[in-house]
Design a protein around this motif. Structure first.
Motif, PDB file in Angstrom:
ATOM      1  N   ASN A  16      51.058  52.123  53.441  1.00  0.00           N
ATOM      2  CA  ASN A  16      51.874  51.473  53.907  1.00  0.00           C
ATOM      3  C   ASN A  16      51.499  49.794  53.599  1.00  0.00           C
ATOM      4  O   ASN A  16      52.477  49.035  54.278  1.00  0.00           O
ATOM      5  CB  ASN A  16      52.098  51.834  55.193  1.00  0.00           C
ATOM      6  CG  ASN A  16      52.048  51.565  56.141  1.00  0.00           C
ATOM      7  OD1 ASN A  16      50.341  51.105  55.901  1.00  0.00           O
ATOM      8  ND2 ASN A  16      52.001  50.686  57.254  1.00  0.00           N
ATOM      9  N   THR A  17      50.197  49.065  52.854  1.00  0.00           N
ATOM     10  CA  THR A  17      50.817  47.860  52.098  1.00  0.00           C
ATOM     11  C   THR A  17      50.787  47.735  50.890  1.00  0.00           C
ATOM     12  O   THR A  17      50.110  48.435  50.205  1.00  0.00           O
ATOM     13  CB  THR A  17      49.974  47.193  53.136  1.00  0.00           C
ATOM     14  OG1 THR A  17      49.018  47.463  54.570  1.00  0.00           O
ATOM     15  CG2 THR A  17      49.305  45.869  52.555  1.00  0.00           C
ATOM     16  N   ALA A  18      51.872  47.111  50.163  1.00  0.00           N
ATOM     17  CA  ALA A  18      51.845  46.197  49.692  1.00  0.00           C
ATOM     18  C   ALA A  18      50.459  45.608  48.644  1.00  0.00           C
ATOM     19  O   ALA A  18      49.640  45.059  49.214  1.00  0.00           O
ATOM     20  CB  ALA A  18      53.401  45.817  48.770  1.00  0.00           C
ATOM     21  N   ALA A  29      56.967  42.351  48.078  1.00  0.00           N
ATOM     22  CA  ALA A  29      56.516  41.280  48.759  1.00  0.00           C
ATOM     23  C   ALA A  29      55.250  41.337  48.227  1.00  0.00           C
ATOM     24  O   ALA A  29      54.397  42.421  48.616  1.00  0.00           O
ATOM     25  CB  ALA A  29      56.905  40.539  50.104  1.00  0.00           C
ATOM     26  N   PRO A  30      53.988  40.681  47.053  1.00  0.00           N
ATOM     27  CA  PRO A  30      52.848  40.720  47.284  1.00  0.00           C
ATOM     28  C   PRO A  30      52.385  40.470  49.638  1.00  0.00           C
ATOM     29  O   PRO A  30      52.338  39.922  49.465  1.00  0.00           O
ATOM     30  CB  PRO A  30      52.220  39.513  46.846  1.00  0.00           C
ATOM     31  CG  PRO A  30      53.596  39.336  45.962  1.00  0.00           C
ATOM     32  CD  PRO A  30      54.679  39.951  46.782  1.00  0.00           C
ATOM     33  N   SER A  31      51.291  41.520  49.395  1.00  0.00           N
ATOM     34  CA  SER A  31      50.370  42.226  50.007  1.00  0.00           C
ATOM     35  C   SER A  31      51.203  42.373  51.924  1.00  0.00           C
ATOM     36  O   SER A  31      51.607  41.950  52.637  1.00  0.00           O
ATOM     37  CB  SER A  31      49.403  41.186  50.511  1.00  0.00           C
ATOM     38  OG  SER A  31      48.897  40.805  49.597  1.00  0.00           O
ATOM     39  N   GLU A  32      52.715  42.891  51.027  1.00  0.00           N
ATOM     40  CA  GLU A  32      53.727  43.044  52.572  1.00  0.00           C
ATOM     41  C   GLU A  32      53.416  44.918  52.557  1.00  0.00           C
ATOM     42  O   GLU A  32      52.769  45.235  52.200  1.00  0.00           O
ATOM     43  CB  GLU A  32      54.849  43.416  52.035  1.00  0.00           C
ATOM     44  CG  GLU A  32      55.975  43.463  52.832  1.00  0.00           C
ATOM     45  CD  GLU A  32      57.354  43.477  52.146  1.00  0.00           C
ATOM     46  OE1 GLU A  32      58.641  44.560  52.923  1.00  0.00           O
ATOM     47  OE2 GLU A  32      58.530  43.218  51.047  1.00  0.00           O
ATOM     48  N   THR A  33      52.833  44.221  54.616  1.00  0.00           N
ATOM     49  CA  THR A  33      52.960  45.414  55.440  1.00  0.00           C
ATOM     50  C   THR A  33      54.230  45.981  55.566  1.00  0.00           C
ATOM     51  O   THR A  33      55.464  45.564  55.858  1.00  0.00           O
ATOM     52  CB  THR A  33      52.745  45.545  57.032  1.00  0.00           C
ATOM     53  OG1 THR A  33      51.310  44.646  56.612  1.00  0.00           O
ATOM     54  CG2 THR A  33      52.370  46.772  57.419  1.00  0.00           C
ATOM     55  N   VAL A  34      54.593  47.596  54.426  1.00  0.00           N
ATOM     56  CA  VAL A  34      56.069  48.607  54.835  1.00  0.00           C
ATOM     57  C   VAL A  34      55.624  48.970  55.832  1.00  0.00           C
ATOM     58  O   VAL A  34      55.262  49.638  56.403  1.00  0.00           O
ATOM     59  CB  VAL A  34      55.522  49.015  53.399  1.00  0.00           C
ATOM     60  CG1 VAL A  34      57.693  49.827  53.723  1.00  0.00           C
ATOM     61  CG2 VAL A  34      56.132  48.194  51.625  1.00  0.00           C
ATOM     62  N   SER A  35      56.724  49.404  56.685  1.00  0.00           N
ATOM     63  CA  SER A  35      57.840  49.773  57.717  1.00  0.00           C
ATOM     64  C   SER A  35      57.788  51.387  57.298  1.00  0.00           C
ATOM     65  O   SER A  35      58.623  51.394  56.257  1.00  0.00           O
ATOM     66  CB  SER A  35      59.126  49.124  58.437  1.00  0.00           C
ATOM     67  OG  SER A  35      59.067  50.142  59.379  1.00  0.00           O
ATOM     68  N   VAL A  36      57.012  52.369  57.311  1.00  0.00           N
ATOM     69  CA  VAL A  36      57.514  53.357  57.206  1.00  0.00           C
ATOM     70  C   VAL A  36      57.564  54.892  57.996  1.00  0.00           C
ATOM     71  O   VAL A  36      57.137  55.153  59.365  1.00  0.00           O
ATOM     72  CB  VAL A  36      56.367  54.088  56.175  1.00  0.00           C
ATOM     73  CG1 VAL A  36      55.935  55.553  55.790  1.00  0.00           C
ATOM     74  CG2 VAL A  36      55.559  53.389  54.965  1.00  0.00           C
TER      75      VAL A  36
END
Length: 192
Positions: A80-82, A58-65
């Motif tokens: 890790n932020t889209a 998703a736009p500007s999503e913070t992704v768990s890595v």
């Protein structure tokens, strides 16, 4: 009797040829995800970049890595932020005492359409050659040919149009035999 044999022969021939055609009708299930691991094999202290294409997140999503492997807690990740188009570029640097394989797992925190969280795991292998170490010159480019070989262990299934020539030959022979039976039946009907 002859008509039944002819119908069966034509049906079998059509089914033998139609099955591979139907299996290859839509190839969108074989397209790989929009993810690229730029350097799947790195030396100790080198960086591997994992790139997700637009729309993956998703736009500007913070992704768990999360990272798993030997001493994974000392590994570092950044990015890790889209972006606004849903793409993501993440840099992975293994720890200074790295060895073996590392799994970098990305998990979506936002869900769309009630699908639940989605995840993707990228594999990065750390080369432990005797010349590698954190003290080497970072200006020197990595050697070419560092791509992972196609081993069949982690890749998508190769689902091309490979059909055994025996199946194609058998289908063609059944089609010819069925056609011959129809022709013989028609000729016998004309004589009678």
């Amino acid at each position: 009797m002859l008509k039944k044999l002819a119908a069966i022969g034509l049906t079998v021939g059509a089914l033998v040829i139609a099955a591979p055609v139907a299996a290859n009708a839509a190839d969108d299930y074989t397209t790989p995800p929009g993810v690229n691991v730029d350097d799947p094999i790195v030396d100790i202290c080198e960086v591997s970049t994992i790139v997700f294409g637009p729309g993956w997140f998703a736009p500007s999503e913070t992704v768990s890595v999360s990272v798993s492997g030997y001493n994974a807690g000392a590994a570092s990740v950044s990015g890790n932020t889209a972006s606004a188009d849903g793409s993501l570029v993440l840099s992975f640097r293994p720890p200074s005492d790295a060895q073996g394989n590392y799994a970098v797992t990305f998990t979506r925190t936002q869900t769309e359409g009630g699908n639940g969280p989605q995840s993707y795991t990228a594999q990065v292998t750390v080369s432990t050659s005797s010349s590698s170490g954190c003290h080497h010159d970072p200006v020197i480019a990595a050697a070419s040919g560092t791509e992972l070989p196609l081993t069949g262990a982690t890749e998508l299934a190769l689902t091309g149009g490979d059909v055994s020539p025996w199946v194609l030959g058998g289908g063609a022979a059944a089609l010819v035999a069925g056609s011959a039976l129809v022709a013989v039946g028609a000729a016998r009907r004309k004589r009678a």
